[in-house]
Enzyme design. Structure first.
Site, mmCIF file in Angstrom:
data_model
loop_
_atom_site.group_PDB
_atom_site.id
_atom_site.type_symbol
_atom_site.label_atom_id
_atom_site.label_comp_id
_atom_site.label_asym_id
_atom_site.label_seq_id
_atom_site.Cartn_x
_atom_site.Cartn_y
_atom_site.Cartn_z
ATOM 1 N N ASP A 95 -24.906 -9.938 36.387
ATOM 2 C CA ASP A 95 -25.287 -10.517 37.683
ATOM 3 C C ASP A 95 -25.507 -9.446 38.749
ATOM 4 O O ASP A 95 -24.838 -8.414 38.736
ATOM 5 C CB ASP A 95 -24.178 -11.474 38.130
ATOM 6 C CG ASP A 95 -24.634 -12.403 39.237
ATOM 7 O OD1 ASP A 95 -25.854 -12.489 39.501
ATOM 8 O OD2 ASP A 95 -23.762 -13.048 39.848
ATOM 9 N N ASN A 100 -31.949 -20.994 34.908
ATOM 10 C CA ASN A 100 -32.856 -19.939 35.385
ATOM 11 C C ASN A 100 -34.333 -20.352 35.397
ATOM 12 O O ASN A 100 -35.159 -19.684 36.016
ATOM 13 C CB ASN A 100 -32.687 -18.645 34.574
ATOM 14 C CG ASN A 100 -31.415 -17.884 34.905
ATOM 15 O OD1 ASN A 100 -30.872 -17.171 34.060
ATOM 16 N ND2 ASN A 100 -30.923 -18.022 36.136
HETATM 17 C C1 FPP Z 1 -28.699 -12.335 37.164
HETATM 18 O O1 FPP Z 1 -28.975 -11.583 38.334
HETATM 19 C C2 FPP Z 1 -29.530 -11.878 36.062
HETATM 20 C C3 FPP Z 1 -30.426 -12.633 35.371
HETATM 21 C C4 FPP Z 1 -30.692 -14.045 35.691
HETATM 22 C C5 FPP Z 1 -31.259 -12.059 34.301
HETATM 23 C C6 FPP Z 1 -30.598 -11.027 33.430
HETATM 24 C C7 FPP Z 1 -31.659 -10.322 32.707
HETATM 25 C C8 FPP Z 1 -31.686 -8.987 32.454
HETATM 26 C C9 FPP Z 1 -30.580 -8.054 32.794
HETATM 27 C C10 FPP Z 1 -32.863 -8.380 31.785
HETATM 28 C C11 FPP Z 1 -32.958 -8.891 30.385
HETATM 29 C C12 FPP Z 1 -33.338 -7.888 29.438
HETATM 30 C C13 FPP Z 1 -32.499 -7.239 28.607
HETATM 31 C C14 FPP Z 1 -33.082 -6.275 27.667
HETATM 32 C C15 FPP Z 1 -31.029 -7.424 28.608
HETATM 33 P P1 FPP Z 1 -29.610 -12.330 39.598
HETATM 34 O O2 FPP Z 1 -31.095 -12.225 39.491
HETATM 35 O O3 FPP Z 1 -29.070 -13.721 39.673
HETATM 36 O O4 FPP Z 1 -29.084 -11.440 40.769
HETATM 37 P P2 FPP Z 1 -28.729 -11.937 42.247
HETATM 38 O O5 FPP Z 1 -27.551 -12.870 42.118
HETATM 39 O O6 FPP Z 1 -28.372 -10.660 42.951
HETATM 40 O O7 FPP Z 1 -29.955 -12.593 42.797
#
Ligand code: FPP
Length: 236
Positions: free
Chosen positions: A17, A65
């Protein structure tokens, strides 16, 4: 780094996250945060392997998501495709194997094929990465209940004989031991529908650091905290 003398947990799970906030603080698009998050994942997966962690489960895309913008969803899916393509090429060198937890039917055919190829590759490996993709903990339990009910209806399962252990066999995580440690960086302190069944006895460590910044030292700190707690509460 690597200075903890106690062995790491067998199974670590991470809610990756904070990618969006990381990008925002740099004036970058959210997709750039996910790209940095994918790099952090590579770093931490390699580190887990070097520590001897047997299972690493990561929340890559939740059933919720899909509410994000088309651009962001395409960005995340593209990163996963790129990662899996590279990982498939290096699988024997990296000694990682993959499983996918989630309903893959909503993913593109290209991504599904990569997931299938990755899962079907056999050979020796040191660490198993479980990617949670279009995953939701409640959804997983409902699907397991449905599969069990269907088996019972055709006479292949006996409701009276159902135990926690046999029910676990209907989950995406069938055969994988429960995580002992669940980590959520970024300062949020919620489970967000992640591994609801499997988290029953896990220690939760919340860290005030955004996932793209996450370093091996942060994992060491989480593992040290896990050991402090399991020593304190570890039963007589
Ligand atoms: C949460 O951060 C993250 C996700 C919804 C996506 C996770 C995906 C990746 C790390 C990339 C995937 C690829 C690989 C190779 C692992 P957020 O977007 O909710 O962050 P925020 O809370 O700060 O908005």
């Amino acid at each position: 780094m690597g200075d903890s003398v106690l062995p790491p947990p067998r199974h670590i799970a991470i809610i990756m996250d904070g990618n969006g906030r990381w990008a925002k603080s740099r004036g970058l698009p959210r997709t750039a945060g996910h790209a940095a998050g994918a790099e952090a994942f590579r770093r931490i997966a390699n580190y887990c392997r070097s520590l001897g962690v047997e299972y690493l489960t990561v929340y890559a895309f939740s059933t919720e998501n899909w509410r994000r913008s088309g651009e962001e969803i395409t960005g995340i899916m593209g990163l996963l495709e790129k990662y899996l393509r590279e990982a498939l090429a290096d699988m024997d060198k990296n000694r990682v194997r993959f499983r996918f937890f989630g309903d893959l039917s909503r993913l593109s055919e290209k991504l599904r094929a990569l997931c299938r190829d990755a899962e079907n590759r056999s050979g020796s490996y040191d660490v198993q990465v479980n990617f949670c993709l279009n995953y939701g903990g409640r959804d997983e339990i409902v699907r397991a209940a449905r599969a069990f009910a269907q088996a019972a209806a055709r006479g292949a399962a006996d409701p009276e004989a159902l135990t926690e252990e046999t029910f676990s066999g209907y989950l995406y995580s069938a055969g994988v031991p429960d995580p002992e440690l669940i980590i959520r960086p970024s300062g949020e302190k919620r489970i967000s529908n992640f591994l609801l069944w499997q988290a029953a006895y896990a220690e939760f460590v919340f860290q005030d650091i955004l996932w793209p910044d996450y370093q091996p030292e942060d994992l060491d700190a989480a593992i040290a905290e896990y050991h402090r707690r399991s020593r304190r509460f570890g039963g007589a």
